[in-house]
Design a protein around this motif. Sequence first.
Motif: not given
Length: 314
Positions: A25-30
């Motif tokens: 459920x985390x917002x992920x930025x790669x």
Amino acid sequence: MKRILITGGLGFVGSNLAEDLFKKGYSVIILSKSKRKLQNISNIIDKVSIEYGDVTDFNWLEKTILRYKPDVIFHLAGQLTSYESFEKPIYDVDVNAKSTIVILETIRKLNKLCRFILGSTFWVVGKPKSLPINEETPCNPLNIYAANRLAAENYCKIYHRVYDMDTLIMRLTNTFGIKEQHDNPKKAALNNLIYKGYKGQTIPIYDEGKFFRDYIYISDVVSAAEVIMEKGEPGECYFVGTGVKTWFYEIGKWLEDLTPGKVVYVESPDFHKRINVGNIVVDNNKIKSLGWDWKVSVKSGIQKVLDYYREINV
């Protein structure tokens, strides 16, 4: 929803971590240097944010962090082999040391509470005088890669002490598993040996396999990273390993049992002997105190990698 930024997010550890964090459920930025490993996140490719650039482009790195204002940063990008650090020593300084201080300075400028977790390595210890090693073991790095990783660790400690920033260090032992390179014995020795066995090739093992390392499967590294993110104490360093000695002659026997490959013992090259740290096993009581423990044995992990190779038909 917490925003988590992962440098090196398409790489081995980064992609496995990104996928698990997204599922939770985390917002992920790669952040990634290129699209070359985009297949590593094929299951979530349209559900995460991806920015392409080199972390040694410090202007781009700072602007990207300032734009997303993450709650947590995992800094996993880097030049990841001791061999390459001798081939590109100046780049190694930039990517493994300078990039860390650029991120720390950017967080300081944000004036925002942001947890920074540095991915580091057991190589910083060098050749220990006694085993097992732990977070208090003196460090005497034997190669450029390890020296720059140790410098990055020290930056984390300094920024925590001077600016009260929320920095942590995650020191990994030998990690293997799915989505790791299988064609580079200098970076991913075990994955390379598994692949050779899978293809029915000879499996070269140095020095009759009479040495051991503390191998850990990638899913256990991911769970450790998440525990450190959630429960780690600011300013602390945590070794991530099983605390189990895995002898290379054992690995050879398992690979001969599980694959058509055959082990061939060879003498280790002179350069390898000059930079090698020898036998390694860690005392993992510190991270266990956070409620973490490993689950996948090395032999079970080897089977998982073989199943993965068959699934993707490499």
